[in-house]
Design a protein around this motif. Structure first.
Motif, PDB file in Angstrom:
ATOM      1  N   ASP A 157      85.615  57.941  58.213  1.00 33.76           N
ATOM      2  CA  ASP A 157      86.046  57.386  59.495  1.00 33.76           C
ATOM      3  C   ASP A 157      85.039  57.575  60.632  1.00 33.76           C
ATOM      4  O   ASP A 157      85.268  57.103  61.751  1.00 33.76           O
ATOM      5  CB  ASP A 157      87.428  57.939  59.904  1.00 33.76           C
ATOM      6  CG  ASP A 157      87.520  59.450  59.748  1.00 33.76           C
ATOM      7  OD1 ASP A 157      88.493  59.932  59.116  1.00 33.76           O
ATOM      8  OD2 ASP A 157      86.616  60.142  60.256  1.00 33.76           O
ATOM      9  N   ASP A 158      83.909  58.241  60.371  1.00 36.29           N
ATOM     10  CA  ASP A 158      82.955  58.510  61.455  1.00 36.29           C
ATOM     11  C   ASP A 158      81.822  57.487  61.536  1.00 36.29           C
ATOM     12  O   ASP A 158      80.887  57.659  62.335  1.00 36.29           O
ATOM     13  CB  ASP A 158      82.381  59.924  61.334  1.00 36.29           C
ATOM     14  CG  ASP A 158      81.700  60.184  59.995  1.00 36.29           C
ATOM     15  OD1 ASP A 158      81.220  61.322  59.792  1.00 36.29           O
ATOM     16  OD2 ASP A 158      81.662  59.275  59.150  1.00 36.29           O
ATOM     17  N   LYS A 159      81.887  56.426  60.742  1.00 39.94           N
ATOM     18  CA  LYS A 159      80.781  55.458  60.745  1.00 39.94           C
ATOM     19  C   LYS A 159      80.522  54.846  62.126  1.00 39.94           C
ATOM     20  O   LYS A 159      79.364  54.642  62.497  1.00 39.94           O
ATOM     21  CB  LYS A 159      80.982  54.357  59.698  1.00 39.94           C
ATOM     22  CG  LYS A 159      80.948  54.885  58.251  1.00 39.94           C
ATOM     23  CD  LYS A 159      79.638  55.604  57.926  1.00 39.94           C
ATOM     24  CE  LYS A 159      79.754  56.555  56.762  1.00 39.94           C
ATOM     25  NZ  LYS A 159      80.061  57.954  57.143  1.00 39.94           N
TER      26      LYS A 159
ATOM     27  N   THR B 197      86.892  53.642  52.514  1.00 41.99           N
ATOM     28  CA  THR B 197      86.295  54.562  51.549  1.00 41.99           C
ATOM     29  C   THR B 197      84.967  55.131  52.028  1.00 41.99           C
ATOM     30  O   THR B 197      84.380  55.971  51.336  1.00 41.99           O
ATOM     31  CB  THR B 197      86.071  53.853  50.197  1.00 41.99           C
ATOM     32  OG1 THR B 197      85.412  52.609  50.421  1.00 41.99           O
ATOM     33  CG2 THR B 197      87.408  53.587  49.510  1.00 41.99           C
ATOM     34  N   GLU B 198      84.486  54.709  53.192  1.00 41.14           N
ATOM     35  CA  GLU B 198      83.172  55.149  53.680  1.00 41.14           C
ATOM     36  C   GLU B 198      83.241  56.353  54.612  1.00 41.14           C
ATOM     37  O   GLU B 198      82.199  56.875  55.018  1.00 41.14           O
ATOM     38  CB  GLU B 198      82.495  54.027  54.474  1.00 41.14           C
ATOM     39  CG  GLU B 198      82.149  52.806  53.671  1.00 41.14           C
ATOM     40  CD  GLU B 198      81.719  51.652  54.560  1.00 41.14           C
ATOM     41  OE1 GLU B 198      80.958  50.811  54.061  1.00 41.14           O
ATOM     42  OE2 GLU B 198      82.144  51.581  55.742  1.00 41.14           O
TER      43      GLU B 198
ATOM     44  N   ASN C  76      73.945  46.334  55.327  1.00 42.41           N
ATOM     45  CA  ASN C  76      73.107  47.283  56.081  1.00 42.41           C
ATOM     46  C   ASN C  76      73.788  47.494  57.427  1.00 42.41           C
ATOM     47  O   ASN C  76      74.064  46.526  58.133  1.00 42.41           O
ATOM     48  CB  ASN C  76      71.720  46.669  56.278  1.00 42.41           C
ATOM     49  CG  ASN C  76      70.726  47.599  56.942  1.00 42.41           C
ATOM     50  OD1 ASN C  76      71.072  48.564  57.612  1.00 42.41           O
ATOM     51  ND2 ASN C  76      69.445  47.285  56.767  1.00 42.41           N
TER      52      ASN C  76
ATOM     53  N   SER D 170      78.059  47.602  55.648  1.00 45.07           N
ATOM     54  CA  SER D 170      77.241  48.317  54.676  1.00 45.07           C
ATOM     55  C   SER D 170      77.435  47.647  53.304  1.00 45.07           C
ATOM     56  O   SER D 170      78.342  46.829  53.129  1.00 45.07           O
ATOM     57  CB  SER D 170      77.664  49.777  54.614  1.00 45.07           C
ATOM     58  OG  SER D 170      79.026  49.859  54.310  1.00 45.07           O
TER      59      SER D 170
ATOM     60  N   PHE E 138      86.944  56.622  67.696  1.00 49.10           N
ATOM     61  CA  PHE E 138      85.483  56.533  67.656  1.00 49.10           C
ATOM     62  C   PHE E 138      85.027  55.126  68.056  1.00 49.10           C
ATOM     63  O   PHE E 138      84.081  54.949  68.825  1.00 49.10           O
ATOM     64  CB  PHE E 138      84.963  56.847  66.247  1.00 49.10           C
ATOM     65  CG  PHE E 138      84.965  58.302  65.887  1.00 49.10           C
ATOM     66  CD1 PHE E 138      85.205  58.704  64.576  1.00 49.10           C
ATOM     67  CD2 PHE E 138      84.701  59.283  66.842  1.00 49.10           C
ATOM     68  CE1 PHE E 138      85.190  60.049  64.232  1.00 49.10           C
ATOM     69  CE2 PHE E 138      84.677  60.632  66.509  1.00 49.10           C
ATOM     70  CZ  PHE E 138      84.936  61.023  65.204  1.00 49.10           C
TER      71      PHE E 138
ATOM     72  N   VAL F 194      72.500  49.141  59.975  1.00 41.65           N
ATOM     73  CA  VAL F 194      71.539  49.429  61.047  1.00 41.65           C
ATOM     74  C   VAL F 194      70.794  48.170  61.504  1.00 41.65           C
ATOM     75  O   VAL F 194      71.152  47.558  62.513  1.00 41.65           O
ATOM     76  CB  VAL F 194      70.538  50.524  60.630  1.00 41.65           C
ATOM     77  CG1 VAL F 194      69.678  50.937  61.823  1.00 41.65           C
ATOM     78  CG2 VAL F 194      71.258  51.743  60.070  1.00 41.65           C
ATOM     79  N   CYS F 195      69.830  47.726  60.735  1.00 42.13           N
ATOM     80  CA  CYS F 195      68.896  46.681  61.175  1.00 42.13           C
ATOM     81  C   CYS F 195      69.503  45.328  61.577  1.00 42.13           C
ATOM     82  O   CYS F 195      69.055  44.728  62.549  1.00 42.13           O
ATOM     83  CB  CYS F 195      67.837  46.440  60.111  1.00 42.13           C
ATOM     84  SG  CYS F 195      67.253  47.982  59.354  1.00 42.13           S
TER      85      CYS F 195
ATOM     86  N   ILE G 207      80.494  56.105  65.105  1.00 42.14           N
ATOM     87  CA  ILE G 207      79.645  56.913  65.989  1.00 42.14           C
ATOM     88  C   ILE G 207      78.332  57.284  65.298  1.00 42.14           C
ATOM     89  O   ILE G 207      77.347  57.610  65.978  1.00 42.14           O
ATOM     90  CB  ILE G 207      80.352  58.192  66.504  1.00 42.14           C
ATOM     91  CG1 ILE G 207      80.923  59.025  65.361  1.00 42.14           C
ATOM     92  CG2 ILE G 207      81.398  57.831  67.533  1.00 42.14           C
ATOM     93  CD1 ILE G 207      81.360  60.414  65.823  1.00 42.14           C
ATOM     94  N   LYS G 208      78.276  57.204  63.985  1.00 40.08           N
ATOM     95  CA  LYS G 208      77.031  57.528  63.280  1.00 40.08           C
ATOM     96  C   LYS G 208      76.090  56.321  63.240  1.00 40.08           C
ATOM     97  O   LYS G 208      74.870  56.472  63.145  1.00 40.08           O
ATOM     98  CB  LYS G 208      77.317  58.031  61.862  1.00 40.08           C
ATOM     99  CG  LYS G 208      77.989  59.409  61.868  1.00 40.08           C
ATOM    100  CD  LYS G 208      78.114  59.960  60.465  1.00 40.08           C
ATOM    101  CE  LYS G 208      76.754  60.428  59.985  1.00 40.08           C
ATOM    102  NZ  LYS G 208      76.741  60.710  58.543  1.00 40.08           N
ATOM    103  N   TYR G 209      76.681  55.120  63.321  1.00 38.74           N
ATOM    104  CA  TYR G 209      75.896  53.879  63.305  1.00 38.74           C
ATOM    105  C   TYR G 209      76.329  53.045  64.516  1.00 38.74           C
ATOM    106  O   TYR G 209      76.798  51.923  64.371  1.00 38.74           O
ATOM    107  CB  TYR G 209      76.119  53.115  61.988  1.00 38.74           C
ATOM    108  CG  TYR G 209      75.736  53.928  60.760  1.00 38.74           C
ATOM    109  CD1 TYR G 209      76.635  54.837  60.205  1.00 38.74           C
ATOM    110  CD2 TYR G 209      74.476  53.819  60.174  1.00 38.74           C
ATOM    111  CE1 TYR G 209      76.281  55.622  59.103  1.00 38.74           C
ATOM    112  CE2 TYR G 209      74.119  54.589  59.073  1.00 38.74           C
ATOM    113  CZ  TYR G 209      75.029  55.487  58.541  1.00 38.74           C
ATOM    114  OH  TYR G 209      74.688  56.263  57.447  1.00 38.74           O
ATOM    115  N   PRO G 210      76.181  53.592  65.718  1.00 40.30           N
ATOM    116  CA  PRO G 210      76.842  53.022  66.892  1.00 40.30           C
ATOM    117  C   PRO G 210      76.365  51.629  67.298  1.00 40.30           C
ATOM    118  O   PRO G 210      77.164  50.825  67.767  1.00 40.30           O
ATOM    119  CB  PRO G 210      76.537  54.043  67.997  1.00 40.30           C
ATOM    120  CG  PRO G 210      75.340  54.788  67.528  1.00 40.30           C
ATOM    121  CD  PRO G 210      75.416  54.811  66.043  1.00 40.30           C
TER     122      PRO G 210
ATOM    123  N   GLN H  16      91.609  58.393  64.198  1.00 38.93           N
ATOM    124  CA  GLN H  16      90.280  58.918  64.516  1.00 38.93           C
ATOM    125  C   GLN H  16      89.238  57.798  64.511  1.00 38.93           C
ATOM    126  O   GLN H  16      88.419  57.691  65.422  1.00 38.93           O
ATOM    127  CB  GLN H  16      89.917  59.978  63.469  1.00 38.93           C
ATOM    128  CG  GLN H  16      88.518  60.535  63.576  1.00 38.93           C
ATOM    129  CD  GLN H  16      88.360  61.590  64.651  1.00 38.93           C
ATOM    130  OE1 GLN H  16      88.630  61.357  65.834  1.00 38.93           O
ATOM    131  NE2 GLN H  16      87.909  62.764  64.259  1.00 38.93           N
TER     132      GLN H  16
END
Ligand SMILES: Nc1nc2c(ncn2[C@@H]2O[C@H](COP(=O)(O)OP(=O)(O)OP(=O)(O)O)[C@@H](O)[C@H]2O)c(=O)[nH]1
Ligand SMILES: Nc1nc2c(ncn2[C@@H]2O[C@H](COP(=O)(O)OP(=O)(O)OP(=O)(O)O)[C@@H](O)[C@H]2O)c(=O)[nH]1
Ligand SMILES: [Mg+2]
Ligand SMILES: [Mg+2]
Ligand SMILES: [Zn+2]
Ligand SMILES: [Zn+2]
Lengths: 209, 209
Positions: free
Chosen positions: A138-140, A135-136, A114, A31, A175, A116-117, A142-145, A171
């Motif tokens: 810890d769930d990135k 700093t983003e 980015n 990102s 993930f 995603v793309c 699974i959110k942006y798999p 965690q």
């Protein structure tokens, strides 16, 4: 789709070119602001004595990142997409004209910031490395798999800031394992240098000498 | 292009719906992990006594953000794009079926974490708010200019971490002014609550009562 198929054909051409020239190529993803350029600065200053390094920089606007890299005296080319949110194989192929691949052992392609793309566009690299930062959140993974699914390595960066965040490293690694059990994880601070040795060792193990 | 034209037609329908129902609508944008959901949590816990709030959550995968918001007892709908890197007006229009707009004064649409693509897709909102964080580097406004160009407000978040970063706030504001001189900037910590009052005052000034 037709766009992706065309991209993958050009990516294959790139991969053949890299193979013929004996260059190991990494697609560096994250990102915005997770630390791609800072990690490259740290990596280059440590490795340039022993490995011939080059960089292709990709950004929507500005050549700020290429200028940071050029201060380290390695070949660098800046791609400015002017709007596209990801690099494509054709842009990389055109940029290669400005590099002497025969003189390189290791080429980094820093992608547009980015999560995603860029995961969908093969550039012809040998390995995809995604940087996540403490700093983003810890769930990135699974959110942006998809990004973590297609990557070979994950660098968890900014570990020097862990005391000031609610980031749960266990965690995060759970993930990541959920999405991609074969992902190799390095924990680094590009700022302080902590954890960089293991990352460099992995890089050197892939470079033909 | 045809896709954008179709999107803008549906966005206009949404905007009319919101106007007829007297709902003030914000499109909340940022890179992954800059603090959109945390800012919403802080905002909702402070405002829900006096303003009727609702949230549309947009993510590539998971309903984690919607579940965080629902703990605060406000109406929330989760859109899962399954791959698309930005929300579109049609997805938002479909989600509105799960909300009673007549019961709302203020609706937040939390977009997918991405500093590029979401800037091009009008959702029917009244204002675009981009969150930048002090841990991403101060050059994001000029490196991802379209997002800052189309926004009405910029929230500079995570100011509690300033002592631990090399973020130059004056430089950041210069860059932002360069891209969009009429951008209103708030400096906040969604974590500690610092700077939140001014943000809340701006919100309330736009809500019809
Ligand atoms: N504390 C800390 N800060 C870091 C670290 N790595 C990078 N940063 C800071 O993070 C900010 C962004 O770093 P960059 O290297 O420019 O990030 P990037 O991923 O290249 O950003 P884009 O190319 O714009 O997507 C800068 O202010 C860096 O100093 C780290 O390990 N620790
Ligand atoms: N120190 C500090 N941390 C914050 C602040 N705001 C958010 N965070 C942390 O930043 C991380 C990401 O916050 P989120 O609110 O989930 O970010 P987001 O923008 O909603 O992320 P996505 O929806 O995945 O794009 C979490 O660990 C938060 O606790 C802040 O003001 N200060
Ligand atoms: Mg960079
Ligand atoms: Mg969120
Ligand atoms: Zn895209
Ligand atoms: Zn997109």
């Amino acid at each position: 789709r037709k766009v992706l198929k065309k991209n993958d054909e050009i990516a294959e051409e790139n991969r053949n070119t890299f193979g013929n020239q004996g260059v190991f190529v990494i697609n560096l993803l994250s990102s915005p602001g997770a630390g791609k350029t800072t990690l490259l600065e740290r990596t280059i200053s440590r490795l340039r004595g022993e490995v011939k390094l080059g960089v292709v920089e990709g950004d929507v606007q500005t050549d700020r990142d290429a200028r940071r890299i050029s201060k380290l005296d390695v070949p660098v080319v800046q791609i400015v997409t002017n709007g596209a949110c990801h690099l494509e194989a054709k842009l990389v192929q055109d940029a290669l004209a400005s590099l002497v691949l025969a003189d390189l052992d290791l080429l980094f392609i820093e992608n547009v910031g980015n999560l995603v793309c860029p995961a969908s566009f093969d550039l012809g690299e040998h390995k995809k490395v995604v940087i996540a930062s403490t700093t983003e959140g810890d769930d990135k993974p699974i959110k942006y798999p998809n990004m973590f699914h297609v990557s070979d390595v994950c660098v968890l960066n900014k570990i020097d800031l862990l005391p000031h965040t609610d980031f749960d490293t266990a965690q995060f690694e759970n993930f990541t394992r959920e999405i991609n059990p074969s992902l190799t994880i390095f924990r680094t601070s590009a700022k302080t240098g902590e954890g960089i040795d293991s990352w460099l060792a992995w890089l050197k193990s892939h470079v033909k000498k």
